[in-house]
Design an enzyme around this catalytic site. Structure first.
Site, short mmCIF file in Angstrom:
data_model
loop_
_atom_site.label_atom_id
_atom_site.label_comp_id
_atom_site.label_asym_id
_atom_site.label_seq_id
_atom_site.Cartn_x
_atom_site.Cartn_y
_atom_site.Cartn_z
N TYR A 1 31.68 -26.25 -41.11
CA TYR A 1 31.37 -27.09 -39.94
C TYR A 1 30.32 -26.40 -39.06
CZ TYR A 1 31.51 -29.68 -35.62
OH TYR A 1 31.12 -30.41 -34.52
N ARG B 1 35.12 -20.07 -26.49
CA ARG B 1 35.06 -20.17 -25.03
C ARG B 1 35.50 -21.54 -24.53
NH1 ARG B 1 29.23 -20.84 -23.04
NH2 ARG B 1 29.77 -22.93 -23.77
N ARG C 1 39.21 -32.56 -29.00
CA ARG C 1 38.28 -32.03 -30.02
C ARG C 1 38.88 -30.72 -30.51
NH1 ARG C 1 32.53 -32.58 -29.17
NH2 ARG C 1 32.42 -30.52 -28.30
N PHE D 1 13.27 -15.33 -27.56
CA PHE D 1 13.91 -16.65 -27.72
C PHE D 1 15.17 -16.54 -28.57
CE2 PHE D 1 14.51 -21.07 -28.40
CZ PHE D 1 14.69 -21.26 -29.74
C1 D61 Z 1 17.67 -18.47 -32.96
C2 D61 Z 1 17.58 -19.00 -31.69
C3 D61 Z 1 18.43 -20.05 -31.32
C4 D61 Z 1 19.35 -20.58 -32.21
C5 D61 Z 1 19.43 -20.04 -33.47
C6 D61 Z 1 18.57 -18.98 -33.83
C7 D61 Z 1 20.35 -20.58 -34.35
C8 D61 Z 1 21.17 -21.62 -33.98
C9 D61 Z 1 21.10 -22.16 -32.73
C10 D61 Z 1 20.20 -21.65 -31.83
C11 D61 Z 1 22.02 -23.30 -32.35
C12 D61 Z 1 23.18 -22.74 -31.56
C13 D61 Z 1 24.12 -23.82 -31.15
C14 D61 Z 1 25.11 -23.20 -30.17
C15 D61 Z 1 25.47 -24.15 -29.12
N1 D61 Z 1 26.29 -25.26 -29.67
C16 D61 Z 1 25.92 -26.54 -29.51
O1 D61 Z 1 24.94 -26.87 -28.89
C17 D61 Z 1 26.86 -27.53 -30.19
O2 D61 Z 1 26.10 -28.63 -30.69
C18 D61 Z 1 25.55 -28.32 -31.97
C19 D61 Z 1 24.78 -29.49 -32.51
C20 D61 Z 1 23.49 -29.68 -31.78
C21 D61 Z 1 22.62 -28.42 -31.81
C22 D61 Z 1 21.61 -28.55 -30.73
C23 D61 Z 1 20.70 -27.35 -30.60
C24 D61 Z 1 21.13 -26.24 -29.91
C25 D61 Z 1 20.25 -25.18 -29.71
C26 D61 Z 1 18.94 -25.23 -30.19
C27 D61 Z 1 18.52 -26.37 -30.90
C28 D61 Z 1 19.41 -27.44 -31.10
C29 D61 Z 1 17.21 -26.45 -31.36
C30 D61 Z 1 16.31 -25.40 -31.11
C31 D61 Z 1 16.74 -24.28 -30.40
C32 D61 Z 1 18.03 -24.18 -29.97
C33 D61 Z 1 27.91 -28.00 -29.19
O3 D61 Z 1 27.25 -28.76 -28.19
C34 D61 Z 1 27.72 -28.41 -26.91
C35 D61 Z 1 27.22 -29.46 -26.00
O4 D61 Z 1 27.36 -30.62 -26.37
O5 D61 Z 1 26.68 -29.06 -24.96
C36 D61 Z 1 28.90 -28.86 -29.93
O6 D61 Z 1 28.94 -30.08 -29.67
O7 D61 Z 1 29.63 -28.27 -30.74
MG MG Z 2 29.05 -31.56 -31.16
#
Ligand code: D61
Ligand code: MG
Length: 413
Positions: A168, A212, A225, A285
Site C-alpha cells: 500500500y 503519526r 481509515r 528538496f
Molecule cells: C523525495 C522527495 C519527496 C518525496 C519522495 C522523495 C518520495 C515520496 C514522496 C515524497 C511522497 C511522500 C508522501 C508522504 C505524505 N503522504 C501523503 O501525502 C499521503 O497521500 C499519498 C498519495 C498522494 C501523494 C501526493 C504527493 C506527496 C508528496 C509529493 C508529491 C505527491 C509529488 C512530488 C513531491 C512530493 C497521505 O495524504 C495525506 C493528506 O491527504 O494530506 C494519505 O492520504 O495517505
Molecule cells: Mg490517501
C-alpha cells in the site's frame, strides 16, 4: 500564544522562523502571472506548506513539473481519502484518473476546504500539465495510472500483512519516489536512481505519516481509515481502534514502538539515495522531508500522546531543519542526533527493544562510517548558548520597538 511560549523555551528557533517567514513571503511573490499557473502555485502553498517551500527552490523547469506532479496526485488522493464517496463511484475514477488529467472538461467535486477548491478548479492543473514537456507528461501519467490502480485495489482490501502494508505504501508514496527520480533524470541533472532506493524514500515518509496520524485516521467520519497492518496490531489488541482506549495504554505503546521499529528499516536506503544526489536544490528538496520524518519518529517512539492527539515537530524545529540542511554532513548529523533522542527511550521491557536498538545502532553506524561526524558537534543543538544570549537580546529589542510603536500610535489617537 503556544508558538510564543515555544520560542521563549527555544530562543534559537526565532532566527530560522524569521527566515522561513521571509522565504514563504518571497515564494508567494514568485507566483507566475498566467491564471492557471497562478492557481497551481497558490494551491500548492495551501495544500502542502512543507513541500511547497522545498519545491519552490527547484530550478524553473523541474519546479513546474514537480508542482503539477504534486497537484495531480493530491487530487487523486482527495478522491481516495473522501470516505463519503461510494466504492462503485470511487474505484472507476481512481483507475481512469490518469486519462482525466488530459481532459480540461473533466470535473468531479469531492473533498473539503482547499482540497475541494483543487477538485473544482482542476481544469487549471490540466492546462498547466498540457504545457509541460512530453518527458514530464509521460512520467506523471505513468505514475498516476499505477497509483490509481493501487489505491483502487486497497479500497476493497484491508491492510492485513506487513507485505500488504509495504505494498500500500508503495502505491501511495513509493511510486512518488520513482516518479521524482524519473523527473530528476529527465531534467538532466541526476542519474536515474534504483527503484528500490526511490521506493524506500517514499515508504519512510508514508509510514511516518501513518504512525503519526493514527488517531486522526481511526476517528475519521463517516468511515475510519485503517493503515496499520493487522499482522502487527493483532499481537497487542483484538481491534485496531482498541489502541486508543486508556485501559490499553501499555499495549498501545508497545504496538507503536513495533510500528516505529518497522519504519526504521528504510533509513539506510534513504541515506544511500540522498548521498548520490548531485544538484543542491534537488538534494535539499529530498533531504528536508526525510529529516522531518526521523525527527517525528523520534518524537512518536514510546509516546502515549500519539493516542491522545497528533504529535508534531514544533514549527521552530521545522524552521531549523529547513535552515540547516545543505549537504550530506547535515543529514548524517541529523539522523545521528534524532537517533540519539530515540535511543534512551528504549525500555528493555519493551517486546521489540532488542530489534529497535539494533536498528538504531545500524543507523548511527551508517552515519559514523560516513567519517564526517567527528568534525561537527551537533545538528539540533548548535551552540545553544551562543544563540540563546544573542536571541534574548534581539527579542527584547524587537519587543521594545513594538511597544514604543504601539504607545506612539495610542498617544497620536
Ligand atoms: C523525495 C522527495 C519527496 C518525496 C519522495 C522523495 C518520495 C515520496 C514522496 C515524497 C511522497 C511522500 C508522501 C508522504 C505524505 N503522504 C501523503 O501525502 C499521503 O497521500 C499519498 C498519495 C498522494 C501523494 C501526493 C504527493 C506527496 C508528496 C509529493 C508529491 C505527491 C509529488 C512530488 C513531491 C512530493 C497521505 O495524504 C495525506 C493528506 O491527504 O494530506 C494519505 O492520504 O495517505
Ligand atoms: Mg490517501
Amino acid at each position: 500564544m503556544g508558538s510564543l511560549a515555544a520560542v521563549l523555551r527555544h530562543p534559537d528557533d526565532l532566527y530560522p522562523l524569521l527566515k522561513l517567514k521571509m522565504a514563504s513571503r518571497q515564494a508567494e511573490k514568485q507566483i507566475p502571472p498566467e491564471p492557471h499557473w497562478a492557481f497551481c502555485y497558490s494551491m500548492l502553498h495551501k495544500v502542502s506548506r512543507s513541500f511547497a517551500l522545498v519545491i519552490q527552490q527547484l530550478g524553473t523547469d523541474l519546479r513546474n513539473a514537480v508542482c503539477i506532479f504534486y497537484l495531480v496526485l493530491r487530487a487523486l488522493d482527495t478522491v481516495e481519502d473522501d470516505t463519503s464517496i461510494p466504492t462503485d463511484v470511487k474505484v472507476p475514477i481512481l483507475i481512469a484518473f490518469h486519462r482525466h488529467v488530459y481532459d480540461r472538461e473533466w470535473h468531479f467535486s469531492c473533498g473539503t476546504k482547499e482540497y475541494k477548491v483543487l477538485m473544482d478548479q482542476f481544469h487549471h492543473v490540466s492546462t498547466a500539465f498540457l504545457e509541460l514537456g512530453k518527458g514530464y507528461q509521460d512520467a506523471i501519467e505513468d505514475i498516476t495510472k499505477r497509483m490509481g490502480a493501487g489505491m483502487a485495489k486497497f479500497i476493497c482490501k484491508e491492510v492485513e500483512s506487513i507485505d500488504d502494508y509495504d505494498e500500500y505504501c508503495y502505491y501511495v508514496a513509493g511510486l512518488v519516489g520513482l516518479g521524482l527520480s524519473k523527473l530528476f533524470y529527465a531534467s538532466g541533472t541526476e542519474d536515474l536512481a534504483p527503484d528500490s532506493l526511490s521506493n524506500s524514500m517514499g515508504l519512510f515518509l508514508q509510514k511516518t505519516n501513518i504512525i503519526r496520524d493514527y488517531l486522526e485516521d481511526i476517528n475519521e467520519i463517516p468511515k475510519c481509515r485503517m493503515f496499520w497492518p493487522r499482522e502487527i496490531w493483532s499481537k497487542y489488541v483484538n481491534k485496531l481502534e482498541d489502541l486508543k482506549y486508556e485501559e490499553n495504554s501499555d499495549k498501545a505503546v508497545q504496538c507503536l514502538n513495533d510500528m516505529v521499529t518497522n519504519a526504521l528499516m528504510h533509513v539506510e536506503d534513504c541515506l544511500k539515495y540522498m548521498s548520490a544526489l548531485r544538484d543542491n536544490a534537488i538534494f535539499r528538496f529530498c533531504a528536508i522531508p526525510q529529516i522531518m520524518a526521523i525527527g517525528t519518529l523520534a518524537l512518536c517512539y514510546n509516546n502515549i500522546e500519539v493516542f491522545r492527539g497528533v504529535v508534531k515537530m514544533r514549527r521552530g524545529l521545522t524552521a531549523k531543519v529547513i535552515d540547516r540542511t545543505n549537504n550530506m554532513t547535515d543529514v548524517y548529523l541529523a539522523f545521528y542526533d534524532f537517533s540519539n533522542i530515540l535511543k534512551p527511550k528504549i525500555n528493555k521491557n519493551d517486546p521489540n527493544a532488542t530489534k529497535t536498538l539494533s536498528r538504531v545502532e545500524a543507523i548511527q553506524k551508517a552515519c559514523m562510517d560516513s567519517g564526517v561526524l567527528n568534525k561537527r558537534k551537533s545538528y539540533i543543538i548548535q551552540s545553544e548558548l551562543r544563540y540563546s544570549s544573542t536571541m534574548i537580546v534581539i527579542f527584547f529589542i524587537i519587543l521594545a520597538i513594538i511597544f514604543s510603536y504601539l504607545s506612539s500610535t495610542r498617544a497620536s489617537k
